[in-house]
Motif scaffolding. Structure first.
Motif, PDB file in Angstrom:
ATOM      1  N   ASP A  85       0.914  -1.167  -0.072  1.00 55.81           N
ATOM      2  CA  ASP A  85      -0.178  -0.022   0.123  1.00 55.81           C
ATOM      3  C   ASP A  85       0.920   1.293   0.213  1.00 55.81           C
ATOM      4  OD1 ASP A  85      -2.317  -1.450   0.089  1.00 55.81           O
ATOM      5  OD2 ASP A  85      -2.674  -1.332   2.326  1.00 55.81           O
ATOM      6  N   HIS A  86       1.837   1.148   0.959  1.00 52.58           N
ATOM      7  CA  HIS A  86       2.595   2.275   0.930  1.00 52.58           C
ATOM      8  C   HIS A  86       3.443   2.678  -0.428  1.00 52.58           C
ATOM      9  CE1 HIS A  86       5.486   5.398   2.807  1.00 52.58           C
ATOM     10  NE2 HIS A  86       4.480   5.518   3.393  1.00 52.58           N
ATOM     11  N   ASP A  87       3.884   1.562  -1.027  1.00 57.19           N
ATOM     12  CA  ASP A  87       4.612   1.824  -2.272  1.00 57.19           C
ATOM     13  C   ASP A  87       3.605   2.541  -3.195  1.00 57.19           C
ATOM     14  OD1 ASP A  87       6.920   0.903  -1.528  1.00 57.19           O
ATOM     15  OD2 ASP A  87       6.381  -1.354  -2.478  1.00 57.19           O
ATOM     16  N   PHE A  88       2.434   2.083  -3.327  1.00 53.89           N
ATOM     17  CA  PHE A  88       1.511   2.604  -4.225  1.00 53.89           C
ATOM     18  C   PHE A  88       1.226   4.281  -3.988  1.00 53.89           C
ATOM     19  CE2 PHE A  88      -3.122   3.950  -4.472  1.00 53.89           C
ATOM     20  CZ  PHE A  88      -3.229   3.873  -6.012  1.00 53.89           C
ATOM     21  N   LEU A 111       1.672  12.378  13.219  1.00 52.63           N
ATOM     22  CA  LEU A 111       2.269  11.051  13.360  1.00 52.63           C
ATOM     23  C   LEU A 111       1.952  10.963  11.670  1.00 52.63           C
ATOM     24  CD1 LEU A 111       3.361   8.131  14.432  1.00 52.63           C
ATOM     25  CD2 LEU A 111       0.946   7.552  14.605  1.00 52.63           C
ATOM     26  N   TYR A 112       3.099  10.514  10.899  1.00 56.79           N
ATOM     27  CA  TYR A 112       2.926  10.402   9.588  1.00 56.79           C
ATOM     28  C   TYR A 112       3.981   9.697   9.070  1.00 56.79           C
ATOM     29  CZ  TYR A 112       6.615  13.866  10.629  1.00 56.79           C
ATOM     30  OH  TYR A 112       7.813  14.404  11.403  1.00 56.79           O
ATOM     31  N   SER A 113       3.988   9.368   7.615  1.00 56.94           N
ATOM     32  CA  SER A 113       5.126   9.092   7.108  1.00 56.94           C
ATOM     33  C   SER A 113       5.487   9.805   5.794  1.00 56.94           C
ATOM     34  CB  SER A 113       4.652   7.692   6.289  1.00 56.94           C
ATOM     35  OG  SER A 113       3.862   7.556   5.316  1.00 56.94           O
ATOM     36  N   GLN A 114       6.842  10.068   5.498  1.00 54.91           N
ATOM     37  CA  GLN A 114       7.223  10.873   4.431  1.00 54.91           C
ATOM     38  C   GLN A 114       8.488  10.170   3.616  1.00 54.91           C
ATOM     39  OE1 GLN A 114       8.734  14.038   6.994  1.00 54.91           O
ATOM     40  NE2 GLN A 114      10.167  12.594   8.287  1.00 54.91           N
ATOM     41  N   VAL A 115       8.800  10.893   2.397  1.00 54.52           N
ATOM     42  CA  VAL A 115       9.766  10.317   1.644  1.00 54.52           C
ATOM     43  C   VAL A 115      10.686  11.514   1.227  1.00 54.52           C
ATOM     44  CG1 VAL A 115       8.332  10.558  -0.411  1.00 54.52           C
ATOM     45  CG2 VAL A 115      10.324   9.009  -0.460  1.00 54.52           C
ATOM     46  N   LEU A 116      11.913  11.263   1.142  1.00 56.71           N
ATOM     47  CA  LEU A 116      12.712  12.441   0.618  1.00 56.71           C
ATOM     48  C   LEU A 116      12.483  12.540  -0.750  1.00 56.71           C
ATOM     49  CD1 LEU A 116      16.075  11.242   2.491  1.00 56.71           C
ATOM     50  CD2 LEU A 116      14.672  13.409   3.149  1.00 56.71           C
ATOM     51  N   GLY A 117      12.622  13.910  -1.157  1.00 58.42           N
ATOM     52  CA  GLY A 117      12.731  14.209  -2.576  1.00 58.42           C
ATOM     53  C   GLY A 117      11.764  15.337  -2.806  1.00 58.42           C
ATOM     54  N   LEU A 173       1.537   9.434   4.164  1.00 58.64           N
ATOM     55  CA  LEU A 173       0.411   9.241   4.977  1.00 58.64           C
ATOM     56  C   LEU A 173       0.587  10.337   6.287  1.00 58.64           C
ATOM     57  CD1 LEU A 173       0.746   5.542   5.781  1.00 58.64           C
ATOM     58  CD2 LEU A 173      -1.166   6.643   4.465  1.00 58.64           C
ATOM     59  N   ASP A 174      -0.656  10.745   6.693  1.00 59.33           N
ATOM     60  CA  ASP A 174      -0.807  11.705   7.972  1.00 59.33           C
ATOM     61  C   ASP A 174      -2.034  11.508   8.697  1.00 59.33           C
ATOM     62  OD1 ASP A 174      -0.219  13.776   9.544  1.00 59.33           O
ATOM     63  OD2 ASP A 174      -0.914  15.416   8.338  1.00 59.33           O
ATOM     64  N   ALA A 175      -1.700  11.163  10.055  1.00 57.54           N
ATOM     65  CA  ALA A 175      -2.643  10.911  10.956  1.00 57.54           C
ATOM     66  C   ALA A 175      -3.467  12.075  11.525  1.00 57.54           C
ATOM     67  CB  ALA A 175      -2.219   9.843  12.042  1.00 57.54           C
ATOM     68  N   THR A 176      -2.789  13.358  11.359  1.00 58.59           N
ATOM     69  CA  THR A 176      -3.584  14.565  11.731  1.00 58.59           C
ATOM     70  C   THR A 176      -4.721  14.855  10.898  1.00 58.59           C
ATOM     71  OG1 THR A 176      -1.359  15.277  12.327  1.00 58.59           O
ATOM     72  CG2 THR A 176      -2.915  17.114  12.490  1.00 58.59           C
ATOM     73  N   GLU A 177      -5.891  15.139  11.680  1.00 61.58           N
ATOM     74  CA  GLU A 177      -6.964  15.649  11.155  1.00 61.58           C
ATOM     75  C   GLU A 177      -7.295  17.058  11.364  1.00 61.58           C
ATOM     76  OE1 GLU A 177     -10.196  11.935  11.516  1.00 61.58           O
ATOM     77  OE2 GLU A 177      -8.656  12.094  13.400  1.00 61.58           O
ATOM     78  N   GLY A 178      -7.869  17.720  10.467  1.00 66.07           N
ATOM     79  CA  GLY A 178      -8.225  19.077  10.579  1.00 66.07           C
ATOM     80  C   GLY A 178      -7.639  20.076   9.809  1.00 66.07           C
ATOM     81  N   ASP A 179      -7.430  21.022  10.318  1.00 65.53           N
ATOM     82  CA  ASP A 179      -6.575  22.399   9.359  1.00 65.53           C
ATOM     83  C   ASP A 179      -5.097  22.002   9.251  1.00 65.53           C
ATOM     84  OD1 ASP A 179      -8.963  23.472   9.269  1.00 65.53           O
ATOM     85  OD2 ASP A 179      -8.341  24.978  10.993  1.00 65.53           O
TER      86      ASP A 179
END
Length: 367
Positions: free
Chosen positions: A62-65, A104-110, A119-125
Protein backbone atom coordinates in the motif's frame (compact mmCIF):
# COMPACT_ATOMS: atom_id res chain seq x y z
CA UNK A 1 28.71 55.16 74.01
CA UNK A 2 30.00 52.05 72.31
CA UNK A 3 27.44 50.07 70.26
CA UNK A 4 26.28 46.89 71.92
CA UNK A 5 27.00 44.76 68.84
CA UNK A 6 25.03 42.15 66.93
CA UNK A 7 23.08 39.55 68.96
CA UNK A 8 24.32 35.99 68.58
CA UNK A 9 20.91 34.88 67.26
CA UNK A 10 21.21 37.38 64.44
CA UNK A 11 24.76 36.23 63.70
CA UNK A 12 23.66 32.60 63.58
CA UNK A 13 20.74 33.39 61.30
CA UNK A 14 23.02 35.49 59.07
CA UNK A 15 25.42 32.56 58.87
CA UNK A 16 22.93 29.79 58.29
CA UNK A 17 20.32 31.58 56.14
CA UNK A 18 22.53 31.91 53.01
CA UNK A 19 23.53 28.27 53.38
CA UNK A 20 19.87 27.26 53.73
CA UNK A 21 18.83 29.26 50.68
CA UNK A 22 21.73 27.93 48.58
CA UNK A 23 20.93 24.39 49.71
CA UNK A 24 17.24 24.74 48.86
CA UNK A 25 17.95 26.33 45.47
CA UNK A 26 20.63 23.79 44.67
CA UNK A 27 18.45 20.87 45.65
CA UNK A 28 15.50 22.26 43.70
CA UNK A 29 17.68 22.90 40.65
CA UNK A 30 19.15 19.40 40.85
CA UNK A 31 15.72 17.82 41.10
CA UNK A 32 14.40 19.98 38.26
CA UNK A 33 17.37 19.08 36.03
CA UNK A 34 16.95 15.38 36.73
CA UNK A 35 13.21 15.54 36.18
CA UNK A 36 13.60 17.58 33.00
CA UNK A 37 16.13 15.11 31.64
CA UNK A 38 13.82 12.26 32.56
CA UNK A 39 10.90 13.99 30.85
CA UNK A 40 12.87 14.54 27.65
CA UNK A 41 14.17 10.99 27.79
CA UNK A 42 10.63 9.71 28.28
CA UNK A 43 9.38 11.66 25.28
CA UNK A 44 12.32 10.46 23.23
CA UNK A 45 11.56 6.85 24.11
CA UNK A 46 7.88 7.35 23.30
CA UNK A 47 8.69 8.92 19.94
CA UNK A 48 11.24 6.25 19.06
CA UNK A 49 8.86 3.44 19.97
CA UNK A 50 5.92 5.03 18.16
CA UNK A 51 7.82 5.81 14.98
CA UNK A 52 9.35 2.33 14.87
CA UNK A 53 5.97 0.70 15.51
CA UNK A 54 4.30 2.87 12.88
CA UNK A 55 6.98 2.02 10.32
CA UNK A 56 6.49 -1.67 11.03
CA UNK A 57 2.66 -1.49 10.81
CA UNK A 58 2.53 0.27 7.43
CA UNK A 59 1.75 -2.17 4.65
CA UNK A 60 4.68 -2.08 2.15
CA UNK A 61 2.52 -2.67 -0.94
CA UNK A 62 0.00 0.00 0.00
CA UNK A 63 2.77 2.44 0.90
CA UNK A 64 4.61 1.86 -2.39
CA UNK A 65 1.40 2.69 -4.23
CA UNK A 66 0.85 5.81 -2.11
CA UNK A 67 4.45 6.98 -2.65
CA UNK A 68 3.94 6.82 -6.40
CA UNK A 69 0.62 8.69 -6.09
CA UNK A 70 2.31 11.38 -3.97
CA UNK A 71 5.19 11.83 -6.40
CA UNK A 72 2.90 12.22 -9.45
CA UNK A 73 0.68 14.68 -7.56
CA UNK A 74 -2.45 12.55 -7.77
CA UNK A 75 -5.63 14.25 -6.42
CA UNK A 76 -5.21 14.15 -2.65
CA UNK A 77 -8.88 13.81 -1.73
CA UNK A 78 -9.39 10.89 -4.10
CA UNK A 79 -6.27 9.04 -2.95
CA UNK A 80 -7.03 9.58 0.75
CA UNK A 81 -10.49 8.09 0.23
CA UNK A 82 -9.02 4.89 -1.20
CA UNK A 83 -8.48 1.69 0.75
CA UNK A 84 -4.64 1.68 0.72
CA UNK A 85 -4.63 5.07 2.47
CA UNK A 86 -7.46 4.40 4.93
CA UNK A 87 -6.19 0.94 5.91
CA UNK A 88 -2.89 2.45 7.07
CA UNK A 89 -3.89 5.90 8.36
CA UNK A 90 -6.74 4.78 10.64
CA UNK A 91 -4.49 2.75 12.99
CA UNK A 92 -2.05 5.67 12.97
CA UNK A 93 -4.84 8.04 14.06
CA UNK A 94 -5.72 5.81 17.02
CA UNK A 95 -2.07 5.61 18.03
CA UNK A 96 -1.70 9.39 17.83
CA UNK A 97 -4.79 9.99 20.00
CA UNK A 98 -3.92 7.35 22.58
CA UNK A 99 -0.34 8.53 22.97
CA UNK A 100 -1.28 12.23 22.77
CA UNK A 101 1.20 12.92 20.00
CA UNK A 102 1.06 16.10 17.95
CA UNK A 103 1.82 14.56 14.56
CA UNK A 104 2.21 11.02 13.18
CA UNK A 105 2.98 10.55 9.51
CA UNK A 106 5.16 8.97 6.82
CA UNK A 107 7.35 10.86 4.42
CA UNK A 108 9.78 10.32 1.60
CA UNK A 109 12.82 12.38 0.72
CA UNK A 110 12.56 14.28 -2.54
CA UNK A 111 10.34 16.73 -4.38
CA UNK A 112 10.98 20.40 -4.88
CA UNK A 113 11.62 20.85 -1.16
CA UNK A 114 13.01 18.37 1.36
CA UNK A 115 10.25 15.78 1.88
CA UNK A 116 6.91 14.67 0.43
CA UNK A 117 4.22 13.62 2.89
CA UNK A 118 2.50 10.29 2.22
CA UNK A 119 0.39 9.27 5.22
CA UNK A 120 -0.68 11.79 7.87
CA UNK A 121 -2.72 10.84 10.94
CA UNK A 122 -3.45 14.48 11.77
CA UNK A 123 -7.01 15.60 11.16
CA UNK A 124 -8.38 19.07 10.64
CA UNK A 125 -6.59 22.21 9.54
CA UNK A 126 -3.12 20.86 10.30
CA UNK A 127 -3.57 17.75 8.16
CA UNK A 128 -0.89 17.42 5.46
CA UNK A 129 -2.46 16.02 2.31
CA UNK A 130 -0.70 13.28 0.39
CA UNK A 131 1.82 14.80 -1.97
CA UNK A 132 2.30 18.03 0.00
CA UNK A 133 5.91 19.07 0.58
CA UNK A 134 7.78 20.58 3.48
CA UNK A 135 11.15 22.10 4.30
CA UNK A 136 13.17 20.74 7.21
CA UNK A 137 15.96 22.05 9.35
CA UNK A 138 19.45 21.02 8.31
CA UNK A 139 19.83 18.72 11.30
CA UNK A 140 16.53 16.92 10.69
CA UNK A 141 17.28 16.61 6.98
CA UNK A 142 20.63 15.01 7.78
CA UNK A 143 18.98 12.69 10.32
CA UNK A 144 16.36 11.48 7.80
CA UNK A 145 19.01 10.76 5.22
CA UNK A 146 20.99 8.75 7.75
CA UNK A 147 17.85 6.82 8.79
CA UNK A 148 17.10 6.05 5.12
CA UNK A 149 20.68 5.01 4.47
CA UNK A 150 21.47 2.76 7.45
CA UNK A 151 18.06 2.02 9.02
CA UNK A 152 18.77 3.84 12.29
CA UNK A 153 16.11 5.80 14.16
CA UNK A 154 16.68 9.52 14.25
CA UNK A 155 15.70 11.59 17.32
CA UNK A 156 15.90 15.36 17.03
CA UNK A 157 16.42 17.88 19.79
CA UNK A 158 13.69 20.42 20.49
CA UNK A 159 13.93 22.64 17.43
CA UNK A 160 11.90 25.29 15.69
CA UNK A 161 10.23 24.51 12.39
CA UNK A 162 8.78 27.51 10.63
CA UNK A 163 5.45 25.90 9.76
CA UNK A 164 4.93 23.72 12.85
CA UNK A 165 6.66 25.59 15.68
CA UNK A 166 8.83 23.97 18.36
CA UNK A 167 8.87 20.19 17.93
CA UNK A 168 10.73 17.12 19.05
CA UNK A 169 10.81 14.49 16.32
CA UNK A 170 11.67 10.83 15.86
CA UNK A 171 11.87 9.10 12.46
CA UNK A 172 12.10 5.35 11.81
CA UNK A 173 12.67 3.61 8.47
CA UNK A 174 9.77 2.34 6.31
CA UNK A 175 10.56 -0.48 3.85
CA UNK A 176 9.07 -1.42 0.49
CA UNK A 177 8.02 -4.87 -0.72
CA UNK A 178 11.67 -5.78 -1.45
CA UNK A 179 12.76 -4.76 2.06
CA UNK A 180 14.54 -1.61 0.97
CA UNK A 181 14.23 1.57 3.03
CA UNK A 182 12.29 4.02 0.89
CA UNK A 183 10.67 6.35 3.48
CA UNK A 184 10.50 7.23 7.14
CA UNK A 185 7.69 7.20 9.70
CA UNK A 186 7.76 10.36 11.78
CA UNK A 187 6.32 11.03 15.25
CA UNK A 188 6.31 14.59 16.60
CA UNK A 189 5.39 16.13 19.92
CA UNK A 190 4.85 19.87 20.31
CA UNK A 191 6.83 21.80 22.91
CA UNK A 192 3.56 22.76 24.63
CA UNK A 193 3.06 19.13 25.64
CA UNK A 194 6.60 19.01 26.97
CA UNK A 195 6.07 22.33 28.74
CA UNK A 196 3.10 20.95 30.66
CA UNK A 197 5.21 18.08 31.94
CA UNK A 198 8.08 20.49 32.58
CA UNK A 199 5.83 22.82 34.58
CA UNK A 200 4.76 19.88 36.70
CA UNK A 201 8.42 19.04 37.22
CA UNK A 202 9.11 22.66 38.13
CA UNK A 203 6.27 22.58 40.66
CA UNK A 204 7.67 19.40 42.20
CA UNK A 205 11.14 20.99 42.31
CA UNK A 206 9.74 24.11 43.96
CA UNK A 207 7.90 22.03 46.55
CA UNK A 208 11.06 20.06 47.28
CA UNK A 209 12.97 23.32 47.60
CA UNK A 210 10.39 24.75 50.00
CA UNK A 211 10.35 21.56 52.07
CA UNK A 212 14.14 21.51 52.25
CA UNK A 213 14.11 25.21 53.15
CA UNK A 214 11.65 24.61 55.99
CA UNK A 215 13.57 21.57 57.20
CA UNK A 216 16.84 23.51 57.20
CA UNK A 217 15.16 26.42 58.98
CA UNK A 218 13.87 24.07 61.68
CA UNK A 219 17.34 22.61 62.14
CA UNK A 220 18.79 26.11 62.38
CA UNK A 221 16.11 27.09 64.89
CA UNK A 222 17.08 24.15 67.08
CA UNK A 223 20.73 25.15 66.86
CA UNK A 224 19.84 28.71 67.81
CA UNK A 225 17.78 27.48 70.75
CA UNK A 226 20.50 25.18 72.09
CA UNK A 227 23.40 27.56 71.50
CA UNK A 228 22.26 31.17 71.28
CA UNK A 229 19.59 31.19 73.98
CA UNK A 230 21.84 29.85 76.79
CA UNK A 231 24.53 32.38 75.83
CA UNK A 232 22.02 35.25 75.78
CA UNK A 233 20.58 34.09 79.10
CA UNK A 234 24.08 34.04 80.58
CA UNK A 235 24.68 37.52 79.19
CA UNK A 236 21.52 38.77 80.92
CA UNK A 237 22.67 37.16 84.18
CA UNK A 238 26.06 38.86 83.86
CA UNK A 239 24.43 42.25 83.26
CA UNK A 240 22.14 41.69 86.23
CA UNK A 241 25.09 40.90 88.50
CA UNK A 242 27.01 43.90 87.13
CA UNK A 243 24.01 46.06 88.07
CA UNK A 244 24.37 45.01 91.70
CA UNK A 245 22.02 42.03 92.03
CA UNK A 246 23.67 39.59 94.46
CA UNK A 247 21.81 36.45 93.28
CA UNK A 248 24.05 33.89 91.48
CA UNK A 249 23.37 32.99 87.81
CA UNK A 250 20.34 30.73 87.33
CA UNK A 251 20.96 27.09 86.43
CA UNK A 252 19.61 26.28 82.95
CA UNK A 253 20.28 23.63 80.33
CA UNK A 254 23.26 24.71 78.25
CA UNK A 255 26.35 23.37 76.47
CA UNK A 256 29.34 22.42 78.59
CA UNK A 257 31.30 25.55 77.71
CA UNK A 258 28.39 27.78 78.74
CA UNK A 259 28.08 25.94 82.08
CA UNK A 260 31.80 26.48 82.78
CA UNK A 261 31.42 30.14 81.93
CA UNK A 262 28.42 30.38 84.28
CA UNK A 263 30.52 29.01 87.17
CA UNK A 264 33.28 31.51 86.40
CA UNK A 265 30.77 34.37 86.34
CA UNK A 266 29.34 33.24 89.68
CA UNK A 267 32.81 33.27 91.24
CA UNK A 268 33.55 36.65 89.70
CA UNK A 269 30.22 37.94 90.99
CA UNK A 270 31.16 36.91 94.53
CA UNK A 271 34.48 38.77 94.35
CA UNK A 272 32.77 41.74 92.74
CA UNK A 273 30.10 42.00 95.45
CA UNK A 274 32.72 41.78 98.22
CA UNK A 275 34.79 44.49 96.54
CA UNK A 276 31.71 46.65 96.11
CA UNK A 277 30.84 46.36 99.80
CA UNK A 278 34.36 47.29 100.87
CA UNK A 279 34.50 50.21 98.45
CA UNK A 280 31.08 51.41 99.54
CA UNK A 281 32.04 51.38 103.21
CA UNK A 282 35.28 53.22 102.52
CA UNK A 283 33.50 55.77 100.36
CA UNK A 284 30.87 56.46 103.01
CA UNK A 285 33.51 56.93 105.71
CA UNK A 286 35.56 59.21 103.49
CA UNK A 287 32.52 61.27 102.45
CA UNK A 288 31.34 61.60 106.03
CA UNK A 289 34.72 62.79 107.26
CA UNK A 290 34.98 65.27 104.39
CA UNK A 291 31.47 66.60 104.96
CA UNK A 292 32.09 67.00 108.70
CA UNK A 293 35.29 68.92 108.02
CA UNK A 294 33.54 71.21 105.53
CA UNK A 295 30.66 71.87 107.92
CA UNK A 296 32.87 72.50 110.87
CA UNK A 297 34.92 74.97 108.86
CA UNK A 298 31.80 76.75 107.60
CA UNK A 299 29.99 76.85 110.94
CA UNK A 300 32.84 78.02 113.14
CA UNK A 301 33.22 77.18 116.86
CA UNK A 302 30.21 76.48 119.07
CA UNK A 303 30.00 79.71 121.08
CA UNK A 304 27.17 80.85 123.40
CA UNK A 305 24.23 82.68 121.79
CA UNK A 306 22.13 85.38 123.53
CA UNK A 307 18.54 84.67 122.55
CA UNK A 308 16.94 87.56 124.47
CA UNK A 309 18.40 90.37 126.47
CA UNK A 310 17.10 93.17 128.66
CA UNK A 311 17.61 95.22 131.81
CA UNK A 312 16.43 92.46 134.11
CA UNK A 313 18.60 89.72 132.57
CA UNK A 314 19.04 87.67 129.43
CA UNK A 315 18.32 84.23 127.92
CA UNK A 316 21.53 82.46 126.79
CA UNK A 317 22.16 79.19 124.93
CA UNK A 318 25.44 77.58 125.85
CA UNK A 319 26.88 74.58 123.93
CA UNK A 320 27.64 71.30 125.63
CA UNK A 321 30.78 70.79 123.53
CA UNK A 322 32.41 71.98 120.33
CA UNK A 323 31.19 69.08 118.14
CA UNK A 324 29.41 69.29 114.81
CA UNK A 325 25.96 68.85 116.35
CA UNK A 326 26.61 71.66 118.80
CA UNK A 327 27.83 73.93 115.99
CA UNK A 328 24.65 73.15 113.95
CA UNK A 329 22.51 73.90 116.99
CA UNK A 330 24.40 77.16 117.49
CA UNK A 331 23.48 78.13 113.88
CA UNK A 332 19.83 77.33 114.59
CA UNK A 333 19.87 79.33 117.88
CA UNK A 334 21.43 82.32 116.10
CA UNK A 335 18.59 82.29 113.59
CA UNK A 336 16.04 82.00 116.41
CA UNK A 337 17.61 85.00 118.21
CA UNK A 338 17.15 87.08 115.06
CA UNK A 339 13.50 86.07 114.89
CA UNK A 340 12.98 86.95 118.57
CA UNK A 341 14.54 90.38 118.02
CA UNK A 342 12.17 91.04 115.10
CA UNK A 343 8.96 89.72 116.77
CA UNK A 344 8.34 90.42 120.47
CA UNK A 345 5.28 88.17 120.58
CA UNK A 346 7.35 85.30 119.25
CA UNK A 347 10.08 86.13 121.80
CA UNK A 348 7.55 85.72 124.63
CA UNK A 349 7.28 82.04 123.68
CA UNK A 350 11.01 81.36 123.95
CA UNK A 351 10.60 78.58 126.55
CA UNK A 352 8.68 76.53 123.96
CA UNK A 353 10.77 77.41 120.93
CA UNK A 354 14.31 77.44 122.32
CA UNK A 355 14.70 73.73 123.10
CA UNK A 356 18.36 72.66 123.23
CA UNK A 357 19.63 69.13 122.64
CA UNK A 358 23.35 69.79 122.42
CA UNK A 359 23.55 72.57 124.97
CA UNK A 360 21.53 74.42 127.59
CA UNK A 361 19.21 77.45 127.57
CA UNK A 362 19.08 79.43 130.77
CA UNK A 363 18.21 82.83 132.18
CA UNK A 364 21.13 84.86 133.41
CA UNK A 365 21.13 88.02 135.46
CA UNK A 366 22.30 91.19 133.82
CA UNK A 367 25.90 91.98 134.52
Amino acid sequence: MQPEGTPIKTLLWRTFTPAIVVLAIGLGALVYTRLYDSILDGFSRKLVTTSALTGALIDPADHDFLIQAAKVRAPAESVEAMGPYLRNVQPMRRIRRELQLTYLYSQVLGGTKDVIYVLDATEGDEHSAIGSEDELTAETRTGLRRATADGSIYVSPIEFQEQWGLLKTAAAPVRDRQGRIVATAGADVNISVIEVATQNALLVSALIGVVSLLASALVTLQIVRHVAQPIEALKSEALRIAAGDRAPPAETAAPKEVRHLRVSIAELAGHLIASMRTAWSETLAHDRARNVAVLEAALGPAEPVVLLGGKGGRIVWRPADDGLDARLERRAMSGLAERFAADRKLAARWPVLAVAQHGTVAEEAAA
